[in-house]
Design an enzyme around this catalytic site. Sequence first.
Site, PDB file in Angstrom:
ATOM      1  CD  GLU A 125      34.861  31.126  44.208  1.00 17.07           C
ATOM      2  OE1 GLU A 125      34.098  31.934  44.755  1.00 17.07           O
ATOM      3  OE2 GLU A 125      35.999  30.869  44.614  1.00 17.07           O
TER       4      GLU A 125
ATOM      5  N   GLY B 263      38.501  28.695  54.001  1.00 17.97           N
ATOM      6  CA  GLY B 263      37.658  27.614  54.504  1.00 17.97           C
ATOM      7  C   GLY B 263      36.243  28.071  54.782  1.00 17.97           C
TER       8      GLY B 263
ATOM      9  CD  GLN C 238      25.822  24.146   5.063  1.00 14.34           C
ATOM     10  OE1 GLN C 238      24.933  23.426   5.509  1.00 14.34           O
ATOM     11  NE2 GLN C 238      25.710  24.825   3.943  1.00 14.34           N
TER      12      GLN C 238
ATOM     13  NE  ARG D 119      29.857  33.503  43.831  1.00 13.46           N
ATOM     14  CZ  ARG D 119      28.871  33.570  44.723  1.00 13.46           C
ATOM     15  NH1 ARG D 119      28.157  34.680  44.868  1.00 13.46           N
ATOM     16  NH2 ARG D 119      28.581  32.519  45.464  1.00 13.46           N
TER      17      ARG D 119
ATOM     18  CB  SER E  84      24.392  25.634  47.220  1.00 12.02           C
ATOM     19  OG  SER E  84      25.049  25.178  46.060  1.00 12.02           O
TER      20      SER E  84
END
Lengths: 261, 385
Positions: free
Chosen positions: B364, B130, B280, B244, B138
């Site tokens: 993360e 938490g 292509q 991370r 952030s």
Amino acid sequence: MRILVCVKQVPDPNTVEYQIDPDTKRLVRDGVTNVLDPGAEVALEAALQLAEVDGDSTVTVVAMGPEDAEDALRRALAMGATDGALITDDGLAGSDALGTAKALAATIKELGFDIIFCATESTDGYTGMVPGMVAELLGIPHLSFVRSLEVRDGVLTGQRVVALGYQTVQCPLPLLVAIASGSHEPRYPALKGIMAAKRKKVEEYNLADLGLAAGDAGESGARERVLELRAVEERQAGTIVEDDGTGAAQIAALLRQRGVI
Amino acid sequence: MLDFYAVDRLLTAEQRAIRDTVREFVDAEIIPQVRGWWDRHEFPAAIKGRYGALGLFGANLPEEYGCAGVDSIAYGLINYELERGDSGLRSFASVQGALVMYPIYAYGSEEQRRRYLPELAAGRLIGCFGLTESDGGSDPGAMRARARRDGDGWVLNGAKMWITNSPLADIAVVWAKDDEGIVRGFIVPTDTPGFSAPIIESKMSLRASCTGEIVLQDCRVGPEAILPEAKGLKSPLGCLTQARYGISWGALGALEAVYSCARDYATTRTTFGKPIAGRQLVQDKLVRMLTDHSLGLLMAHQLGTLKDAKKMTFAQVSMAKRNNVRVALNGARAAREILGGNGITTEYPVIRHMLNLETVDTYEGTHDIHTMIVGREITGVGALE
């Protein structure tokens, strides 16, 4: 209980398209991904389950092959086997089933055992002869196609797969059991098992260690010769019956024509 | 494993064996069922025991605490294979390992380690982490959650948002500011009075993962709950660096899944008389995906080498997480396009991975936050402050 399991390294049947070298008539094993034989994993699983029930057992895995067959043994050790034995010698290349059985039996005698587990047959050679030969060379009973088993007071009670069902048999130890394919679901090697496997002991044996001469095993000792190998002929396309209301009658006529009904 | 640049040759026998066992497990027990779980928005609870038995939780922590003690590259490969199955089912293991077990290992007392780590490793206890609050994930330093001293214990108040595993967790590692404004970490059993974890419904991403809130209302914990070595924001951020790192590998697993699906589809789907793989524009997409995968895998491998040598920096982790997740997301979008209409049904894995990766790109540390972390590292001038 001292439990031994005969295992084999084979080209990965799930990813490798098996090729035969036309000159040696042997399976191409170089440059392909080799794995612990899935059949051997089933036999090992049966052995590990027996050891877990018994509680006071060791499980030793035995393989014959080139030095890198140790990778297959490490997989078996990661699954939970106690230790391993690798029979490796240039003189063993080209062994037939009897030569393989002699090398395995000689090693097993060195190691000592109460019960030996094998797969019914290997996934590459499919001869199915080695377990019976090993048992014969050791002078012990051989139970084939075993799907379940328990050991009490030195006596194994197990079920064998037979044509019409299952046969319950009993046999005192020591003995060799060949485990029926698909009868046990092999466990994944747990991460702790993989980490522990690198610290487990793998003993190496060569022909001299086993008291075997060049003529006992290997190509020079092989009495079995592969004379010819041919690709399986492609099957002809079947007959397609389109049902215009007479489909059942047409199929019945076809079956009658071929003597099925 | 998709491996155009033969990274396999850089792996040890143990690393290969670990990858192979997780790969077999994912192929046999996750991939055949994950579509159903995802479609039904269902976390497969039985997987706890399976992960525990295999040793997937906190696999890189020491054996003395019941963990497998694998190296960082093997740990990365585990994340890769799990996320090849599904990002949500990789997240489940990442949270348990990097965000619950790691802080207990790194900042906990020996008694806390002995009490919790073996249970968490075996999957008998499930944890959650938490940190994030609803006013801005952030900027964790702006957290409102508070830990007030109360006798020898603490009283926790606050609310956390977007918490993987919280509705099913047995314990929560909760971060809150103490009376001096210092961020502290607590191990809170989820049956503590004042603790609740409402589930977040109707996600269109990570649908096979369970996400919730954490609500703390005068939640009193004893002195044994605090992580003694966790002081300041650097402690939870240290956990995020671990997570991370795993994500930088995991996203490439998802990229393998969507690339393989798109390549197979393109070679069998025929338009204007030949397979679309022969066009292509389709080849361009596939080659970009494979190139991104190869570059990402080489970066992840080197990151793991640096991590084990204790030379890894958090900016390097930011670059790997930022790059590898974004290329996986872009690859998933390209794969969706190659599959045309079939790309929007969960009958194929592509849209599931694509929608999952939208979350992975954000959690993360968002893509933009990692840009600014690396930007600050190379310029010496912070854009975050």
